[in-house]
Design a protein around this motif. Sequence first.
Motif, PDB file in Angstrom:
ATOM      1  N   TRP A 675       0.846  -1.326  -0.017  1.00 40.15           N
ATOM      2  CA  TRP A 675       0.290  -0.024   0.050  1.00 40.15           C
ATOM      3  C   TRP A 675       0.808   0.960  -0.143  1.00 40.15           C
ATOM      4  O   TRP A 675       0.546   1.847  -0.168  1.00 40.15           O
ATOM      5  N   GLN A 679       0.820   4.111  -3.037  1.00 39.23           N
ATOM      6  CA  GLN A 679       0.995   5.262  -2.875  1.00 39.23           C
ATOM      7  C   GLN A 679       2.382   6.191  -3.733  1.00 39.23           C
ATOM      8  O   GLN A 679       1.773   6.913  -3.861  1.00 39.23           O
ATOM      9  N   ARG A 705     -12.989   1.546   2.976  1.00 39.91           N
ATOM     10  CA  ARG A 705     -12.774   3.429   2.225  1.00 39.91           C
ATOM     11  C   ARG A 705     -11.487   2.824   1.343  1.00 39.91           C
ATOM     12  O   ARG A 705     -11.152   4.211   0.153  1.00 39.91           O
ATOM     13  N   GLN A 706     -10.244   2.655   1.064  1.00 38.89           N
ATOM     14  CA  GLN A 706      -9.348   2.604   0.558  1.00 38.89           C
ATOM     15  C   GLN A 706      -9.540   1.990  -1.230  1.00 38.89           C
ATOM     16  O   GLN A 706      -9.441   2.397  -2.343  1.00 38.89           O
ATOM     17  N   ARG A 708     -12.490   2.672  -2.290  1.00 40.97           N
ATOM     18  CA  ARG A 708     -13.359   3.777  -3.056  1.00 40.97           C
ATOM     19  C   ARG A 708     -11.962   4.864  -3.689  1.00 40.97           C
ATOM     20  O   ARG A 708     -12.479   5.382  -4.840  1.00 40.97           O
ATOM     21  N   GLU A 709     -11.236   5.098  -2.800  1.00 40.28           N
ATOM     22  CA  GLU A 709      -9.466   5.386  -2.857  1.00 40.28           C
ATOM     23  C   GLU A 709      -8.894   5.180  -4.827  1.00 40.28           C
ATOM     24  O   GLU A 709      -8.803   5.561  -5.600  1.00 40.28           O
ATOM     25  N   VAL A 710      -8.981   4.001  -4.371  1.00 44.83           N
ATOM     26  CA  VAL A 710      -8.006   3.001  -5.850  1.00 44.83           C
ATOM     27  C   VAL A 710      -9.302   3.143  -6.540  1.00 44.83           C
ATOM     28  O   VAL A 710      -8.755   3.116  -7.975  1.00 44.83           O
ATOM     29  N   ARG A 712     -11.143   5.852  -7.376  1.00 39.04           N
ATOM     30  CA  ARG A 712     -11.158   6.973  -7.980  1.00 39.04           C
ATOM     31  C   ARG A 712     -10.063   7.396  -9.177  1.00 39.04           C
ATOM     32  O   ARG A 712     -10.258   7.725 -10.254  1.00 39.04           O
ATOM     33  N   LEU A 713      -8.270   6.864  -8.229  1.00 37.12           N
ATOM     34  CA  LEU A 713      -7.186   6.928  -8.973  1.00 37.12           C
ATOM     35  C   LEU A 713      -7.544   5.979 -10.518  1.00 37.12           C
ATOM     36  O   LEU A 713      -6.230   7.023 -11.329  1.00 37.12           O
TER      37      LEU A 713
END
Length: 863
Positions: A675, A679, A705-706, A708-710, A712-713
Amino acid sequence: MNTRASSIQRSVDAVRAGLPIDVAGVRYSGRTSYLAEVGDRLSEDGWRVVWVRGNASLSGTPFGTLQASGFLAQSGLGQLRPSLPDAVDALAAAAPSSQSVLLIDDWDDLDEASWGAILALRQRSDSGIVLSRVLGRAPRLSSQGGYPAKPGNALVARIPALTFREMRAELERRLGGPIDQTTLTQLFAKAGELIGVACQLVEVARLTGRLVRVEGLWVSEGDLWSPELIGVAEPWLEFLSSEQRDAHEMLALAGICELETVRRFADWSTLESLEAAELVRVYSAGSRVLVTAQPPLLVEYYRHRPSAMRAIRLTESLRSKLGAEPETLPPFSTLGDPLFGDLVPGGAGQTRRQAAVISRLVYEQNRTRALVARAGWQRSPSAASTTSYAQALIVSGADSSEIEAVLGTDLPGGQDRVDTVWLIRLRAEWQAFARRDLDGALRLLDEIPEAWAPLHRMAEVWSVSLQHTLCSVPEDFSRALDVDGELPDSLRISLLRVRTNLFTTLGRFDSAREAMDGAERYSQEELGFSIDSLRGVVLLGLGHSEQAMTWSRRGYEEALTALDIQAIRGHAAALVYALEADGRYAEAEAILAVALPLNSAPRTLEVTATEVALHGCAGLIAARRGRREEAVRHAAVAESLGLPDIPVLHDCVPLLRAQLLIGENRIPEARELLWRRGQDLFARGYRFPGILLLLSALEITPDPRQLREVTRLAEMLDGEFVHAYLAAVTLQHDGEQRSGELVEVAERLVRSGRTGLALSLLQRSSSDSDPAGAALRERLATVILSRAPERVYETARVNPRHTTLTSREGEVARLIAQGLGNAEIAELLVLSVRTVETHVHRIMRKLNCGTRQQVKALILGLG
């Protein structure tokens, strides 16, 4: 109208105007087809077309050609031989008017009497005549040693080389269907623009099973060379003297050479005769005149039919003529560190021997080419010869001090600007990587004067490239990498490859493919077809898994034939990357067993990155197959090569380290490592490898949560390779997996090159309460496996229980998975049955399995 069609039309027009035509072309250039097309066009206009075909076997028999062509009755016992008037009358009867044309194929193989009759007919008739002959070869001598004369005022029609498009059209017409693009690339490269060679390659490949039709598309299976092609290659050598043959083979051994260097081992008359037969190619590159052996198939013939004594003699002759001192050869290849050979997966003896032979051949070739480059540099130090010699020293693993002494050579003024720019680039890369001085490298690039527009633009291009490779993706790189039509082709190719690298790193694979296509186009125009290993990665990123593997495998096999160690390892790295992602570990290790021992000195960024990728992938596979000690050694080698902060392919070294932690059941640490590294890479602009590491972390342990972040990326990237993986990880996070959705995602994974993960996903889903859905998933898994029954997919991936097995336990477990009993395993591994029983007991305990079927399911990733 294409070039060949235009030439044919001009010949037709000349015949109509009453002019004789002399069609000249090298062997296999399509002379007979050219004549046939001329005849067809004239026939459509009402002309009478008469064929006469030369026959070398009859060149000493008076009127033998005309008799064999059916113009004259065969002389029997007691019969008189045909007379000249009889022969002329027979020809006149066949071609009675000015609307008749004689097509004489291979006129240089006619017997003297038949040729005399044809010339006599020309003197009393207005019929047209079109001849064909082998370019650069004199007609066979008559019995009196005479040289047959062509008809007066004959126009010479040189058969033009086929373009890529023309060759595609002709081969697809012959095959009756379309040809795969990469297969066509391979054919074009081997044929050297000669349609006859391409047709022979196609026919032989079809007969030997190397060219097959898959879903209507003709695709090559492996290298297109086969022993049957020897007969295609040898006619080129038929009329060469021993001096010409030696010079041609030495040139093939030396590669591309400057003319002045070639002149030291081949005299002018030899070179002129080889050029007349189109057995060498001469072209300009900046201020230099370069020479290379042609055609490619003949160069390949030398490599496939090696004669040890001849090779030694030619090498010694080359060294003597270039003024080199004798050198004592080591007993085996000294390429790279021989200890790396101990890291061959599984200790495969046969592949190790194959690699040793290839290493030796590559060593000999690199030594010879360094010798040739040194001769040119010593004779005439220039920007071009300095660059060539320094590159040869780098490839051959010379001492750093020797390389730096050559790179630092003071050169006289008046150097060619393009050559000077390339030398500055090489100096900058050496400064950046070998000396670990990026700032100093950027200052060197600034030495390209602004007044040298547009060449000055390359300073910015290569600055972007070095920063991208050693630090991070520069924020405003697009402007610097705009394609400039005023640049020389060689520099435009470099610019486009820098674009390809950057777009691949960013995960913008459509843009990367566009840049790659541009580079290939220019490459064809300049030096013929080149195969770039990065295309395999681009195709994989787009989700075209099979195309990616086909391209990389073909490039790998081509590089083996050419003994190009950097290309071998570059294509091997891309191929192993794709195979590992697909779960085809056994196939990947077969490639690694050949590629790993071929150690090239890691002195440049490209070579070192390839080394890291190969050892990282090899270690990752070893770790996932339970060979921990081997995996640790690979990790140590990869980390010792000096690229700790930049990603290589899918950044396999962090994945390897994480897998080793998983094997110790330190799963949270493994997940955190991936991770954080993901990042960091994404923040520095390395989006493609960064997103893959982030998804790998989420595959180990879900985190909504992570995720959702990935997600988006991931929107910043294109290409199905990433997005299918994201869909699979998202599905793993879903507590209520639906069979329809599972099947859809699994099919996406298979298409994009993650078959092992697809099988794992299908069999590990949580919806076992749905019998219909379970049956659907089982049917799809069966279909996937049946498409290529010979393939074995390993899908345990991040499963910690499998990786805790010892090397021997892992071996026994895989044999259990294949359905073997204890006695069979004992016989195969040369162990006692009791020892095997002990291993089986430990395997079941470690894997928490109660039956052999459960072991099989776990090992194959189906449980």
